[in-house]
Design an enzyme around this catalytic site. Structure first.
Site, PDB file in Angstrom:
ATOM      1  N   ASP A  84       5.414  11.108   2.957  1.00 36.47           N
ATOM      2  CA  ASP A  84       4.036  11.519   3.227  1.00 36.47           C
ATOM      3  C   ASP A  84       3.822  11.636   4.751  1.00 36.47           C
ATOM      4  OD1 ASP A  84       1.508  12.294   2.496  1.00 36.47           O
ATOM      5  OD2 ASP A  84       0.788  10.308   1.957  1.00 36.47           O
ATOM      6  N   HIS A  85       2.648  12.103   5.137  1.00 42.21           N
ATOM      7  CA  HIS A  85       2.259  12.332   6.547  1.00 42.21           C
ATOM      8  C   HIS A  85       3.223  11.799   7.606  1.00 42.21           C
ATOM      9  CE1 HIS A  85      -1.816  13.655   5.715  1.00 42.21           C
ATOM     10  NE2 HIS A  85      -1.799  12.785   4.719  1.00 42.21           N
ATOM     11  N   HIS A 195      -9.242  11.081   3.646  1.00 39.49           N
ATOM     12  CA  HIS A 195      -8.470   9.911   3.203  1.00 39.49           C
ATOM     13  C   HIS A 195      -9.342   8.658   3.208  1.00 39.49           C
ATOM     14  CE1 HIS A 195      -5.227  12.562   4.907  1.00 39.49           C
ATOM     15  NE2 HIS A 195      -4.677  12.246   3.758  1.00 39.49           N
ATOM     16  N   GLY A 196      -9.030   7.722   2.330  1.00 40.40           N
ATOM     17  CA  GLY A 196      -9.728   6.431   2.342  1.00 40.40           C
ATOM     18  C   GLY A 196     -10.836   6.360   1.311  1.00 40.40           C
ATOM     19  N   HIS A 223      -5.278  16.522  -0.323  1.00 37.52           N
ATOM     20  CA  HIS A 223      -5.119  15.129   0.123  1.00 37.52           C
ATOM     21  C   HIS A 223      -6.440  14.381  -0.048  1.00 37.52           C
ATOM     22  CE1 HIS A 223      -1.198  14.935   2.443  1.00 37.52           C
ATOM     23  NE2 HIS A 223      -1.231  16.175   1.999  1.00 37.52           N
ATOM     24  N   GLY A 224      -6.367  13.053   0.077  1.00 42.86           N
ATOM     25  CA  GLY A 224      -7.594  12.247  -0.005  1.00 42.86           C
ATOM     26  C   GLY A 224      -8.128  12.186  -1.418  1.00 42.86           C
ATOM     27  N   SER A 226      -8.452   9.807  -3.730  1.00 43.58           N
ATOM     28  CA  SER A 226      -9.188   8.674  -4.305  1.00 43.58           C
ATOM     29  C   SER A 226     -10.683   8.936  -4.260  1.00 43.58           C
ATOM     30  CB  SER A 226      -8.902   7.389  -3.513  1.00 43.58           C
ATOM     31  OG  SER A 226      -7.530   7.117  -3.525  1.00 43.58           O
ATOM     32  N   VAL A 246      -2.764  10.880  -4.060  1.00 45.03           N
ATOM     33  CA  VAL A 246      -3.617   9.701  -4.259  1.00 45.03           C
ATOM     34  C   VAL A 246      -2.943   8.497  -3.596  1.00 45.03           C
ATOM     35  CG1 VAL A 246      -4.691   8.179  -5.975  1.00 45.03           C
ATOM     36  CG2 VAL A 246      -4.397  10.614  -6.487  1.00 45.03           C
ATOM     37  N   THR A 248      -5.283   5.469  -1.663  1.00 44.80           N
ATOM     38  CA  THR A 248      -6.181   4.330  -1.463  1.00 44.80           C
ATOM     39  C   THR A 248      -6.499   3.573  -2.748  1.00 44.80           C
ATOM     40  OG1 THR A 248      -7.170   5.404   0.442  1.00 44.80           O
ATOM     41  CG2 THR A 248      -8.471   3.692  -0.605  1.00 44.80           C
TER      42      THR A 248
HETATM   43  P1  13P Z   1      -6.294   8.646  -0.470  1.00 41.33           P
HETATM   44  O1  13P Z   1      -5.681   7.433   0.161  1.00 41.33           O
HETATM   45  O2  13P Z   1      -7.655   8.922   0.039  1.00 41.33           O
HETATM   46  O3  13P Z   1      -6.215   8.632  -1.959  1.00 41.33           O
HETATM   47  O4  13P Z   1      -5.406   9.884   0.036  1.00 41.33           O
HETATM   48  C1  13P Z   1      -4.032   9.830  -0.176  1.00 41.33           C
HETATM   49  C2  13P Z   1      -3.353  10.942   0.523  1.00 41.33           C
HETATM   50  O5  13P Z   1      -3.882  12.016   0.687  1.00 41.33           O
HETATM   51  C3  13P Z   1      -1.995  10.684   0.984  1.00 41.33           C
HETATM   52  O6  13P Z   1      -1.438  11.754   1.649  1.00 41.33           O
END
Ligand code: 13P
Length: 292
Positions: A84-85, A195-196, A223-224, A226, A246, A248
């Site tokens: 990831d990132h 994210h978060g 992305h993001g 959650s 997913v 967080t």
């Molecule tokens: P969340 O942590 O908001 O679920 O996002 C995860 C993500 O996009 C990881 O690349």
């Protein structure tokens, strides 16, 4: 099926106009739960490692890759492995050397031309090893963080209420240019997620996503994941999103189950956590419409 190239799983998503779920995992119990939970639901899945220094120290790339591959061989669903990132070129090369077959080259905080340059350089090296690269354009920021779980891009806080400001959204014009210039396997785009933990319910811009999807054949990544309401996910998955990340909520659930497990399961604590996480994954991937 077992261990698979991420590009092959993405193509299943393109074929079925659907998205594969990808989870950030940080250790054996989470990796196990992602793979066995997806198997329970008979859906493909991607296991991702987020390369924060403490996580990589605790679970080095080669252990992570070997664990995913070993567990993938026990199931019949397609399982992908992805870094990831990552915006550190040397770290990306290290992950490839350790067996990652897909990596994210995150140049999203760079100006467009520098993002193109950085991602192209990663693609050049990745191709030698037949590894897939996910790029990012626009910027998916951070909604917030909790005490228990530090979200992926800690420190980059964007937008009122945690929602990415419109200026951070990917434009169709840039997405077209970027995917013509760089041969990425997939592209993460910004159209309203962060994210978060969201402070307010996010509102994805499906119109922006549709504009982007109309000008590129490249599978798109959301992305993001959650906390995005299901009706918005259904829309996004039918407008070009083929990979859905997913992290967080999976991390937070892990912490909750760990706390509970001491009281409820005694010596069976690890099993308690693993089973709770497996049930969560099996339910979570139900919106994935990829047919196996
Ligand atoms: P969340 O942590 O908001 O679920 O996002 C995860 C993500 O996009 C990881 O690349």
């Amino acid at each position: 099926m077992a261990f698979c190239k991420v590009r092959d799983i993405l193509q299943m998503g393109v074929r079925d106009n659907a998205a594969v779920y990808a989870f950030d995992a940080a250790g054996l119990e989470q990796i196990w739960a992602v793979i066995k939970g997806a198997e329970k639901a008979n859906k493909p899945v991607i296991v991702m490692q987020y390369p924060a220094a403490p996580l990589v120290k605790m679970y080095p790339f080669e252990y992570f890759a070997a664990t995913v591959k070993a567990l993938a061989e026990q199931v019949s669903i397609p399982v992908g492995l992805h870094l990831d990132h990552c915006s550190d070129f040397d770290m990306i090369v290290d992950a490839i050397r350790c067996g990652f077959t897909s990596v994210m080259a995150d140049g999203s905080t760079l100006p467009f031309e520098e993002n193109v340059k950085f991602t192209s350089e990663v693609v050049r090296v990745a191709k030698i090893f037949d590894v897939d690269v996910e790029g990012e354009l626009g910027h998916v920021g951070v909604a917030s963080k909790t005490e228990d779980y530090v979200a992926a891009e800690d420190g980059v806080n964007v937008g009122e209420g945690g929602i990415s400001a419109d200026k951070l959204y990917t434009t169709a014009e840039d997405a077209k240019r970027f995917t013509e210039l760089v041969d990425v396997a997939s592209l993460a785009v910004a159209f309203g997620s962060a994210h978060g933990v969201y402070k307010v319910t996010p509102k994805l811009s499906i119109s922006r996503l549709s504009e982007i999807n109309a000008v590129t054949e490249t599978p798109l990544v959301l992305h993001g994941g959650s906390g995005i309401p299901e009706d918005q996910l259904v829309e996004a998955f039918s407008h070009g999103i083929n990979k859905f990340n997913v992290g967080t909520e999976f991390g937070m659930l892990t912490n909750e189950l760990k706390k509970e497990s001491f009281e409820k399961a005694g010596r069976g604590a690890e099993m308690y956590v693993r089973d709770g996480l497996t049930d969560y994954i099996a339910k979570k991937v139900s919106l994935c419409n990829i047919k196996l």
